[in-house]
Structure formats: C-alpha cells, structure tokens
Motif scaffolding. Structure first.
Motif, PDB file in Angstrom:
ATOM      1  N   UNK A  78       0.840  -1.202   0.000  1.00  0.00           N
ATOM      2  CA  UNK A  78       0.000   0.000   0.000  1.00  0.00           C
ATOM      3  C   UNK A  78       0.874   1.251   0.000  1.00  0.00           C
ATOM      4  N   UNK A  79       0.389   2.296  -0.669  1.00  0.00           N
ATOM      5  CA  UNK A  79       1.057   3.595  -0.655  1.00  0.00           C
ATOM      6  C   UNK A  79       0.535   4.418   0.527  1.00  0.00           C
ATOM      7  N   UNK A  80       1.308   5.403   1.002  1.00  0.00           N
ATOM      8  CA  UNK A  80       0.872   6.191   2.159  1.00  0.00           C
ATOM      9  C   UNK A  80      -0.539   6.753   2.036  1.00  0.00           C
ATOM     10  N   UNK A  81      -0.914   7.253   0.852  1.00  0.00           N
ATOM     11  CA  UNK A  81      -2.246   7.845   0.699  1.00  0.00           C
ATOM     12  C   UNK A  81      -3.368   6.807   0.857  1.00  0.00           C
ATOM     13  N   UNK A  82      -3.023   5.524   0.763  1.00  0.00           N
ATOM     14  CA  UNK A  82      -4.007   4.456   0.906  1.00  0.00           C
ATOM     15  C   UNK A  82      -4.108   3.960   2.349  1.00  0.00           C
ATOM     16  N   UNK A  83      -3.306   4.526   3.245  1.00  0.00           N
ATOM     17  CA  UNK A  83      -3.262   4.068   4.629  1.00  0.00           C
ATOM     18  C   UNK A  83      -3.811   5.123   5.583  1.00  0.00           C
ATOM     19  N   UNK A  84      -4.325   4.665   6.702  1.00  0.00           N
ATOM     20  CA  UNK A  84      -4.769   5.589   7.745  1.00  0.00           C
ATOM     21  C   UNK A  84      -3.552   6.233   8.405  1.00  0.00           C
ATOM     22  N   UNK A  85      -3.805   7.271   9.208  1.00  0.00           N
ATOM     23  CA  UNK A  85      -2.707   7.925   9.910  1.00  0.00           C
ATOM     24  C   UNK A  85      -1.971   6.976  10.835  1.00  0.00           C
ATOM     25  N   UNK A  86      -2.738   6.121  11.523  1.00  0.00           N
ATOM     26  CA  UNK A  86      -2.111   5.165  12.426  1.00  0.00           C
ATOM     27  C   UNK A  86      -1.251   4.160  11.684  1.00  0.00           C
ATOM     28  N   UNK A  87      -1.714   3.722  10.522  1.00  0.00           N
ATOM     29  CA  UNK A  87      -0.924   2.789   9.716  1.00  0.00           C
ATOM     30  C   UNK A  87       0.356   3.458   9.218  1.00  0.00           C
ATOM     31  N   UNK A  88       0.229   4.706   8.767  1.00  0.00           N
ATOM     32  CA  UNK A  88       1.425   5.421   8.309  1.00  0.00           C
ATOM     33  C   UNK A  88       2.444   5.575   9.435  1.00  0.00           C
ATOM     34  N   UNK A  89       1.957   5.876  10.632  1.00  0.00           N
ATOM     35  CA  UNK A  89       2.895   6.046  11.741  1.00  0.00           C
ATOM     36  C   UNK A  89       3.564   4.729  12.110  1.00  0.00           C
ATOM     37  N   UNK A  90       2.841   3.632  12.007  1.00  0.00           N
ATOM     38  CA  UNK A  90       3.457   2.332  12.286  1.00  0.00           C
ATOM     39  C   UNK A  90       4.486   1.964  11.223  1.00  0.00           C
ATOM     40  N   UNK A  91       4.230   2.340   9.967  1.00  0.00           N
ATOM     41  CA  UNK A  91       5.244   2.145   8.929  1.00  0.00           C
ATOM     42  C   UNK A  91       6.478   2.998   9.258  1.00  0.00           C
ATOM     43  N   UNK A  92       6.246   4.217   9.730  1.00  0.00           N
ATOM     44  CA  UNK A  92       7.366   5.095  10.097  1.00  0.00           C
ATOM     45  C   UNK A  92       8.186   4.481  11.232  1.00  0.00           C
ATOM     46  N   UNK A  93       7.526   3.824  12.172  1.00  0.00           N
ATOM     47  CA  UNK A  93       8.250   3.147  13.253  1.00  0.00           C
ATOM     48  C   UNK A  93       9.087   1.998  12.690  1.00  0.00           C
ATOM     49  N   UNK A  94       8.484   1.211  11.785  1.00  0.00           N
ATOM     50  CA  UNK A  94       9.228   0.117  11.151  1.00  0.00           C
ATOM     51  C   UNK A  94      10.435   0.660  10.398  1.00  0.00           C
ATOM     52  N   UNK A  95      10.248   1.776   9.692  1.00  0.00           N
ATOM     53  CA  UNK A  95      11.350   2.383   8.954  1.00  0.00           C
ATOM     54  C   UNK A  95      12.480   2.803   9.890  1.00  0.00           C
ATOM     55  N   UNK A  96      12.127   3.393  11.033  1.00  0.00           N
ATOM     56  CA  UNK A  96      13.145   3.822  11.989  1.00  0.00           C
ATOM     57  C   UNK A  96      13.906   2.637  12.571  1.00  0.00           C
ATOM     58  N   UNK A  97      13.229   1.500  12.697  1.00  0.00           N
ATOM     59  CA  UNK A  97      13.869   0.307  13.247  1.00  0.00           C
ATOM     60  C   UNK A  97      14.732  -0.429  12.229  1.00  0.00           C
ATOM     61  N   UNK A  98      14.562  -0.109  10.956  1.00  0.00           N
ATOM     62  CA  UNK A  98      15.207  -0.885   9.890  1.00  0.00           C
ATOM     63  C   UNK A  98      16.728  -0.825   9.945  1.00  0.00           C
ATOM     64  N   UNK A  99      17.275   0.243  10.497  1.00  0.00           N
ATOM     65  CA  UNK A  99      18.730   0.360  10.606  1.00  0.00           C
ATOM     66  C   UNK A  99      19.246  -0.125  11.951  1.00  0.00           C
ATOM     67  N   UNK A 100      18.341  -0.732  12.731  1.00  0.00           N
ATOM     68  CA  UNK A 100      18.701  -1.320  14.032  1.00  0.00           C
ATOM     69  C   UNK A 100      19.401  -0.305  14.939  1.00  0.00           C
ATOM     70  N   UNK A 101      18.723   0.803  15.231  1.00  0.00           N
ATOM     71  CA  UNK A 101      19.343   1.855  16.037  1.00  0.00           C
ATOM     72  C   UNK A 101      19.535   1.435  17.484  1.00  0.00           C
ATOM     73  N   UNK A 102      20.473   2.092  18.143  1.00  0.00           N
ATOM     74  CA  UNK A 102      20.675   1.891  19.578  1.00  0.00           C
ATOM     75  C   UNK A 102      19.637   2.651  20.391  1.00  0.00           C
TER      76      UNK A 102
END
Length: 247
Positions: free
Chosen positions: A134-158
């Motif tokens: 799904x593209x961002x415009x097809x997702x709810x705000x909550x779904x977009x924010x959860x994708x943003x969390x997944x994106x932030x975790x993708x580089x395995x930050x400390x």
C-alpha cells in the motif's frame, strides 16, 4: 546510552534550551513532557543533530557527537544509531510501505534480499504485513505512523526518538500506535519520547522529564513526577492538563 550536559540552543536570539543536562540509561524509556513551546522537540532534535546546539555536550554510548561547537564527522552513522519517528510520518508518498522501510538499509549498503527480509519482519512486528504494497495515501494515519516506526527500526538503532507520535491521530489510531510502542518497550530498546499522552508515559516510562521554558524543572520516576510532583510548575501543568481533559 545518552548523556547530555550543559546543552543550550537559541533561535533568532531567543533561548529555547537553557543549560540542559540529562542522562538516559540503556534499555529504558524516557518521556519528556511539558507545555507547547517549552523546548521539548528542540531537545529531541538535538539528540541526533537535526538541530545543532549552541553549546554543551552530547554523547551516545560513550562516544561524543557534539562538544561545544564540534560536531561528529559521520552524521549518517549517527542517524543510523539514533533513529527518529516524526510527528507527521514523513513517508515518501511515491513508495509503498515495504519500499519505505527498505530504503534506508539499501542506502546503507545492505543487500536487497536482506533489506527485503528485514522490512517484511518489521512490518509484521508493527502488525502491517498485509499493507506491504500500500502507498501512504491508501493508509490511515495510524498505519502510516506504524510504517514510520518500522522504517526507523530498519537500521537497528541503539536509541529510538519519538516526537509526539500520536498527536495528529484519532483515538483508534492512537491506540494502535501505542500498542506497538508498548511492545517495543518490552524488547528493551532505549527510547526517548516527547509526548502529551501522560497515561501512556505513566504506564511505560522508566523516567519522566518535565521541560519548561527551556529548562528541566523536574525529573524522576513516573509515579513521583506525575502523581506527587515536587515542583510548583509541574503541579500547575498537571492540574491544567487534567482540567483540559488530557489523557
């Protein structure tokens, strides 16, 4: 994990952070609360140098990243170790959910297959495997924010920073995002969040920091700061917040 000492920051001659010092222990959750305009978001943005402080020192896992004007020389490496989830998602609108999550690892040189597998795992972790294409415009705000969390975790930050991650969401979407953050908290990742969700801060935070007019005026365990604050300004804020119907 994070050590801040004597941090100050001004914008156009107005002092926004005034001699701030704070220590964040590894595998803990620190919640930063306070009135709008008090300096909370500026403090958060200084922690991965999205805003450059005027003075003071910041160290991540013992390594200095800012020391009285001198900035670390490898900002991309810093941003990989200190991830950030923004208030307004900041997803790329032309990329699908899984492409948004894969992008940073690919840019960091992770092989495509590994980046794909990592993205699939993270989308499952935030309960969005079914929305991978799904593209961002097809997702709810909550779904977009959860994708943003997944994106932030993708580089395995400390360390993972959250800037009011639920402020633009409806109650149902807020609940979805807070559920994911509770699950992250259980994994032991170090998190620092600016939030107006005081009930959530009380439930999951190990340490609560009250910022007012650019200063930390009180900090401590959630039960102490949010239930029996010592500072008159903290008491005033909490009384007003409750009167206005805050959570």
């Amino acid at each position: 994990m994070l050590t801040i000492s004597g941090l100050s920051k001004s914008f156009h001659g107005r002092l926004v952070l005034d001699d701030v010092s704070l220590a964040v222990r590894q595998a803990t959750i620190t919640a930063i609360i306070g009135s709008s305009g008090g300096g909370k978001t500026t403090l958060l943005r200084c922690l991965n140098l999205l805003e450059r402080p005027d003075s003071g020192t910041i160290a991540v896992d013992g390594a200095p990243i800012f020391a009285d004007g001198a900035v670390c020389t490898d900002l991309p490496k810093l941003r990989r170790s200190v991830g950030m989830v923004f208030q307004r998602f900041n997803l790329f609108p032309h990329l699908t959910a899984i492409e948004n999550v894969m992008l940073a690892p690919l840019d960091a040189g992770v092989p495509e297959q590994e980046a794909l597998e990592r993205a699939v795992t993270l989308l499952r972790r935030v309960r969005l495997a079914h929305r991978a294409t799904a593209y961002p415009e097809q997702m709810s705000g909550g779904e977009q924010q959860r994708v943003a969390i997944a994106r932030a975790l993708a580089l395995r930050p400390s360390v993972l920073l959250f800037d009011e991650p639920t402020s633009s969401l409806d109650p149902e979407s807020t609940g979805e995002v807070l559920l994911v953050m509770r699950e992250l908290a259980a994994t032991g990742i170090t998190m620092v969040l600016v939030t107006h969700e005081l009930a959530f801060a009380r439930e999951v935070a190990d340490h609560v920091v009250f910022v007012d007019a650019g200063k930390i005026t009180e900090e401590g365990a959630p039960a102490q700061v949010l239930t029996n604050p010592r500072s008159p300004r903290t008491r005033e804020f909490l009384t007003h917040f409750t009167r206005e119907g805050g959570s």
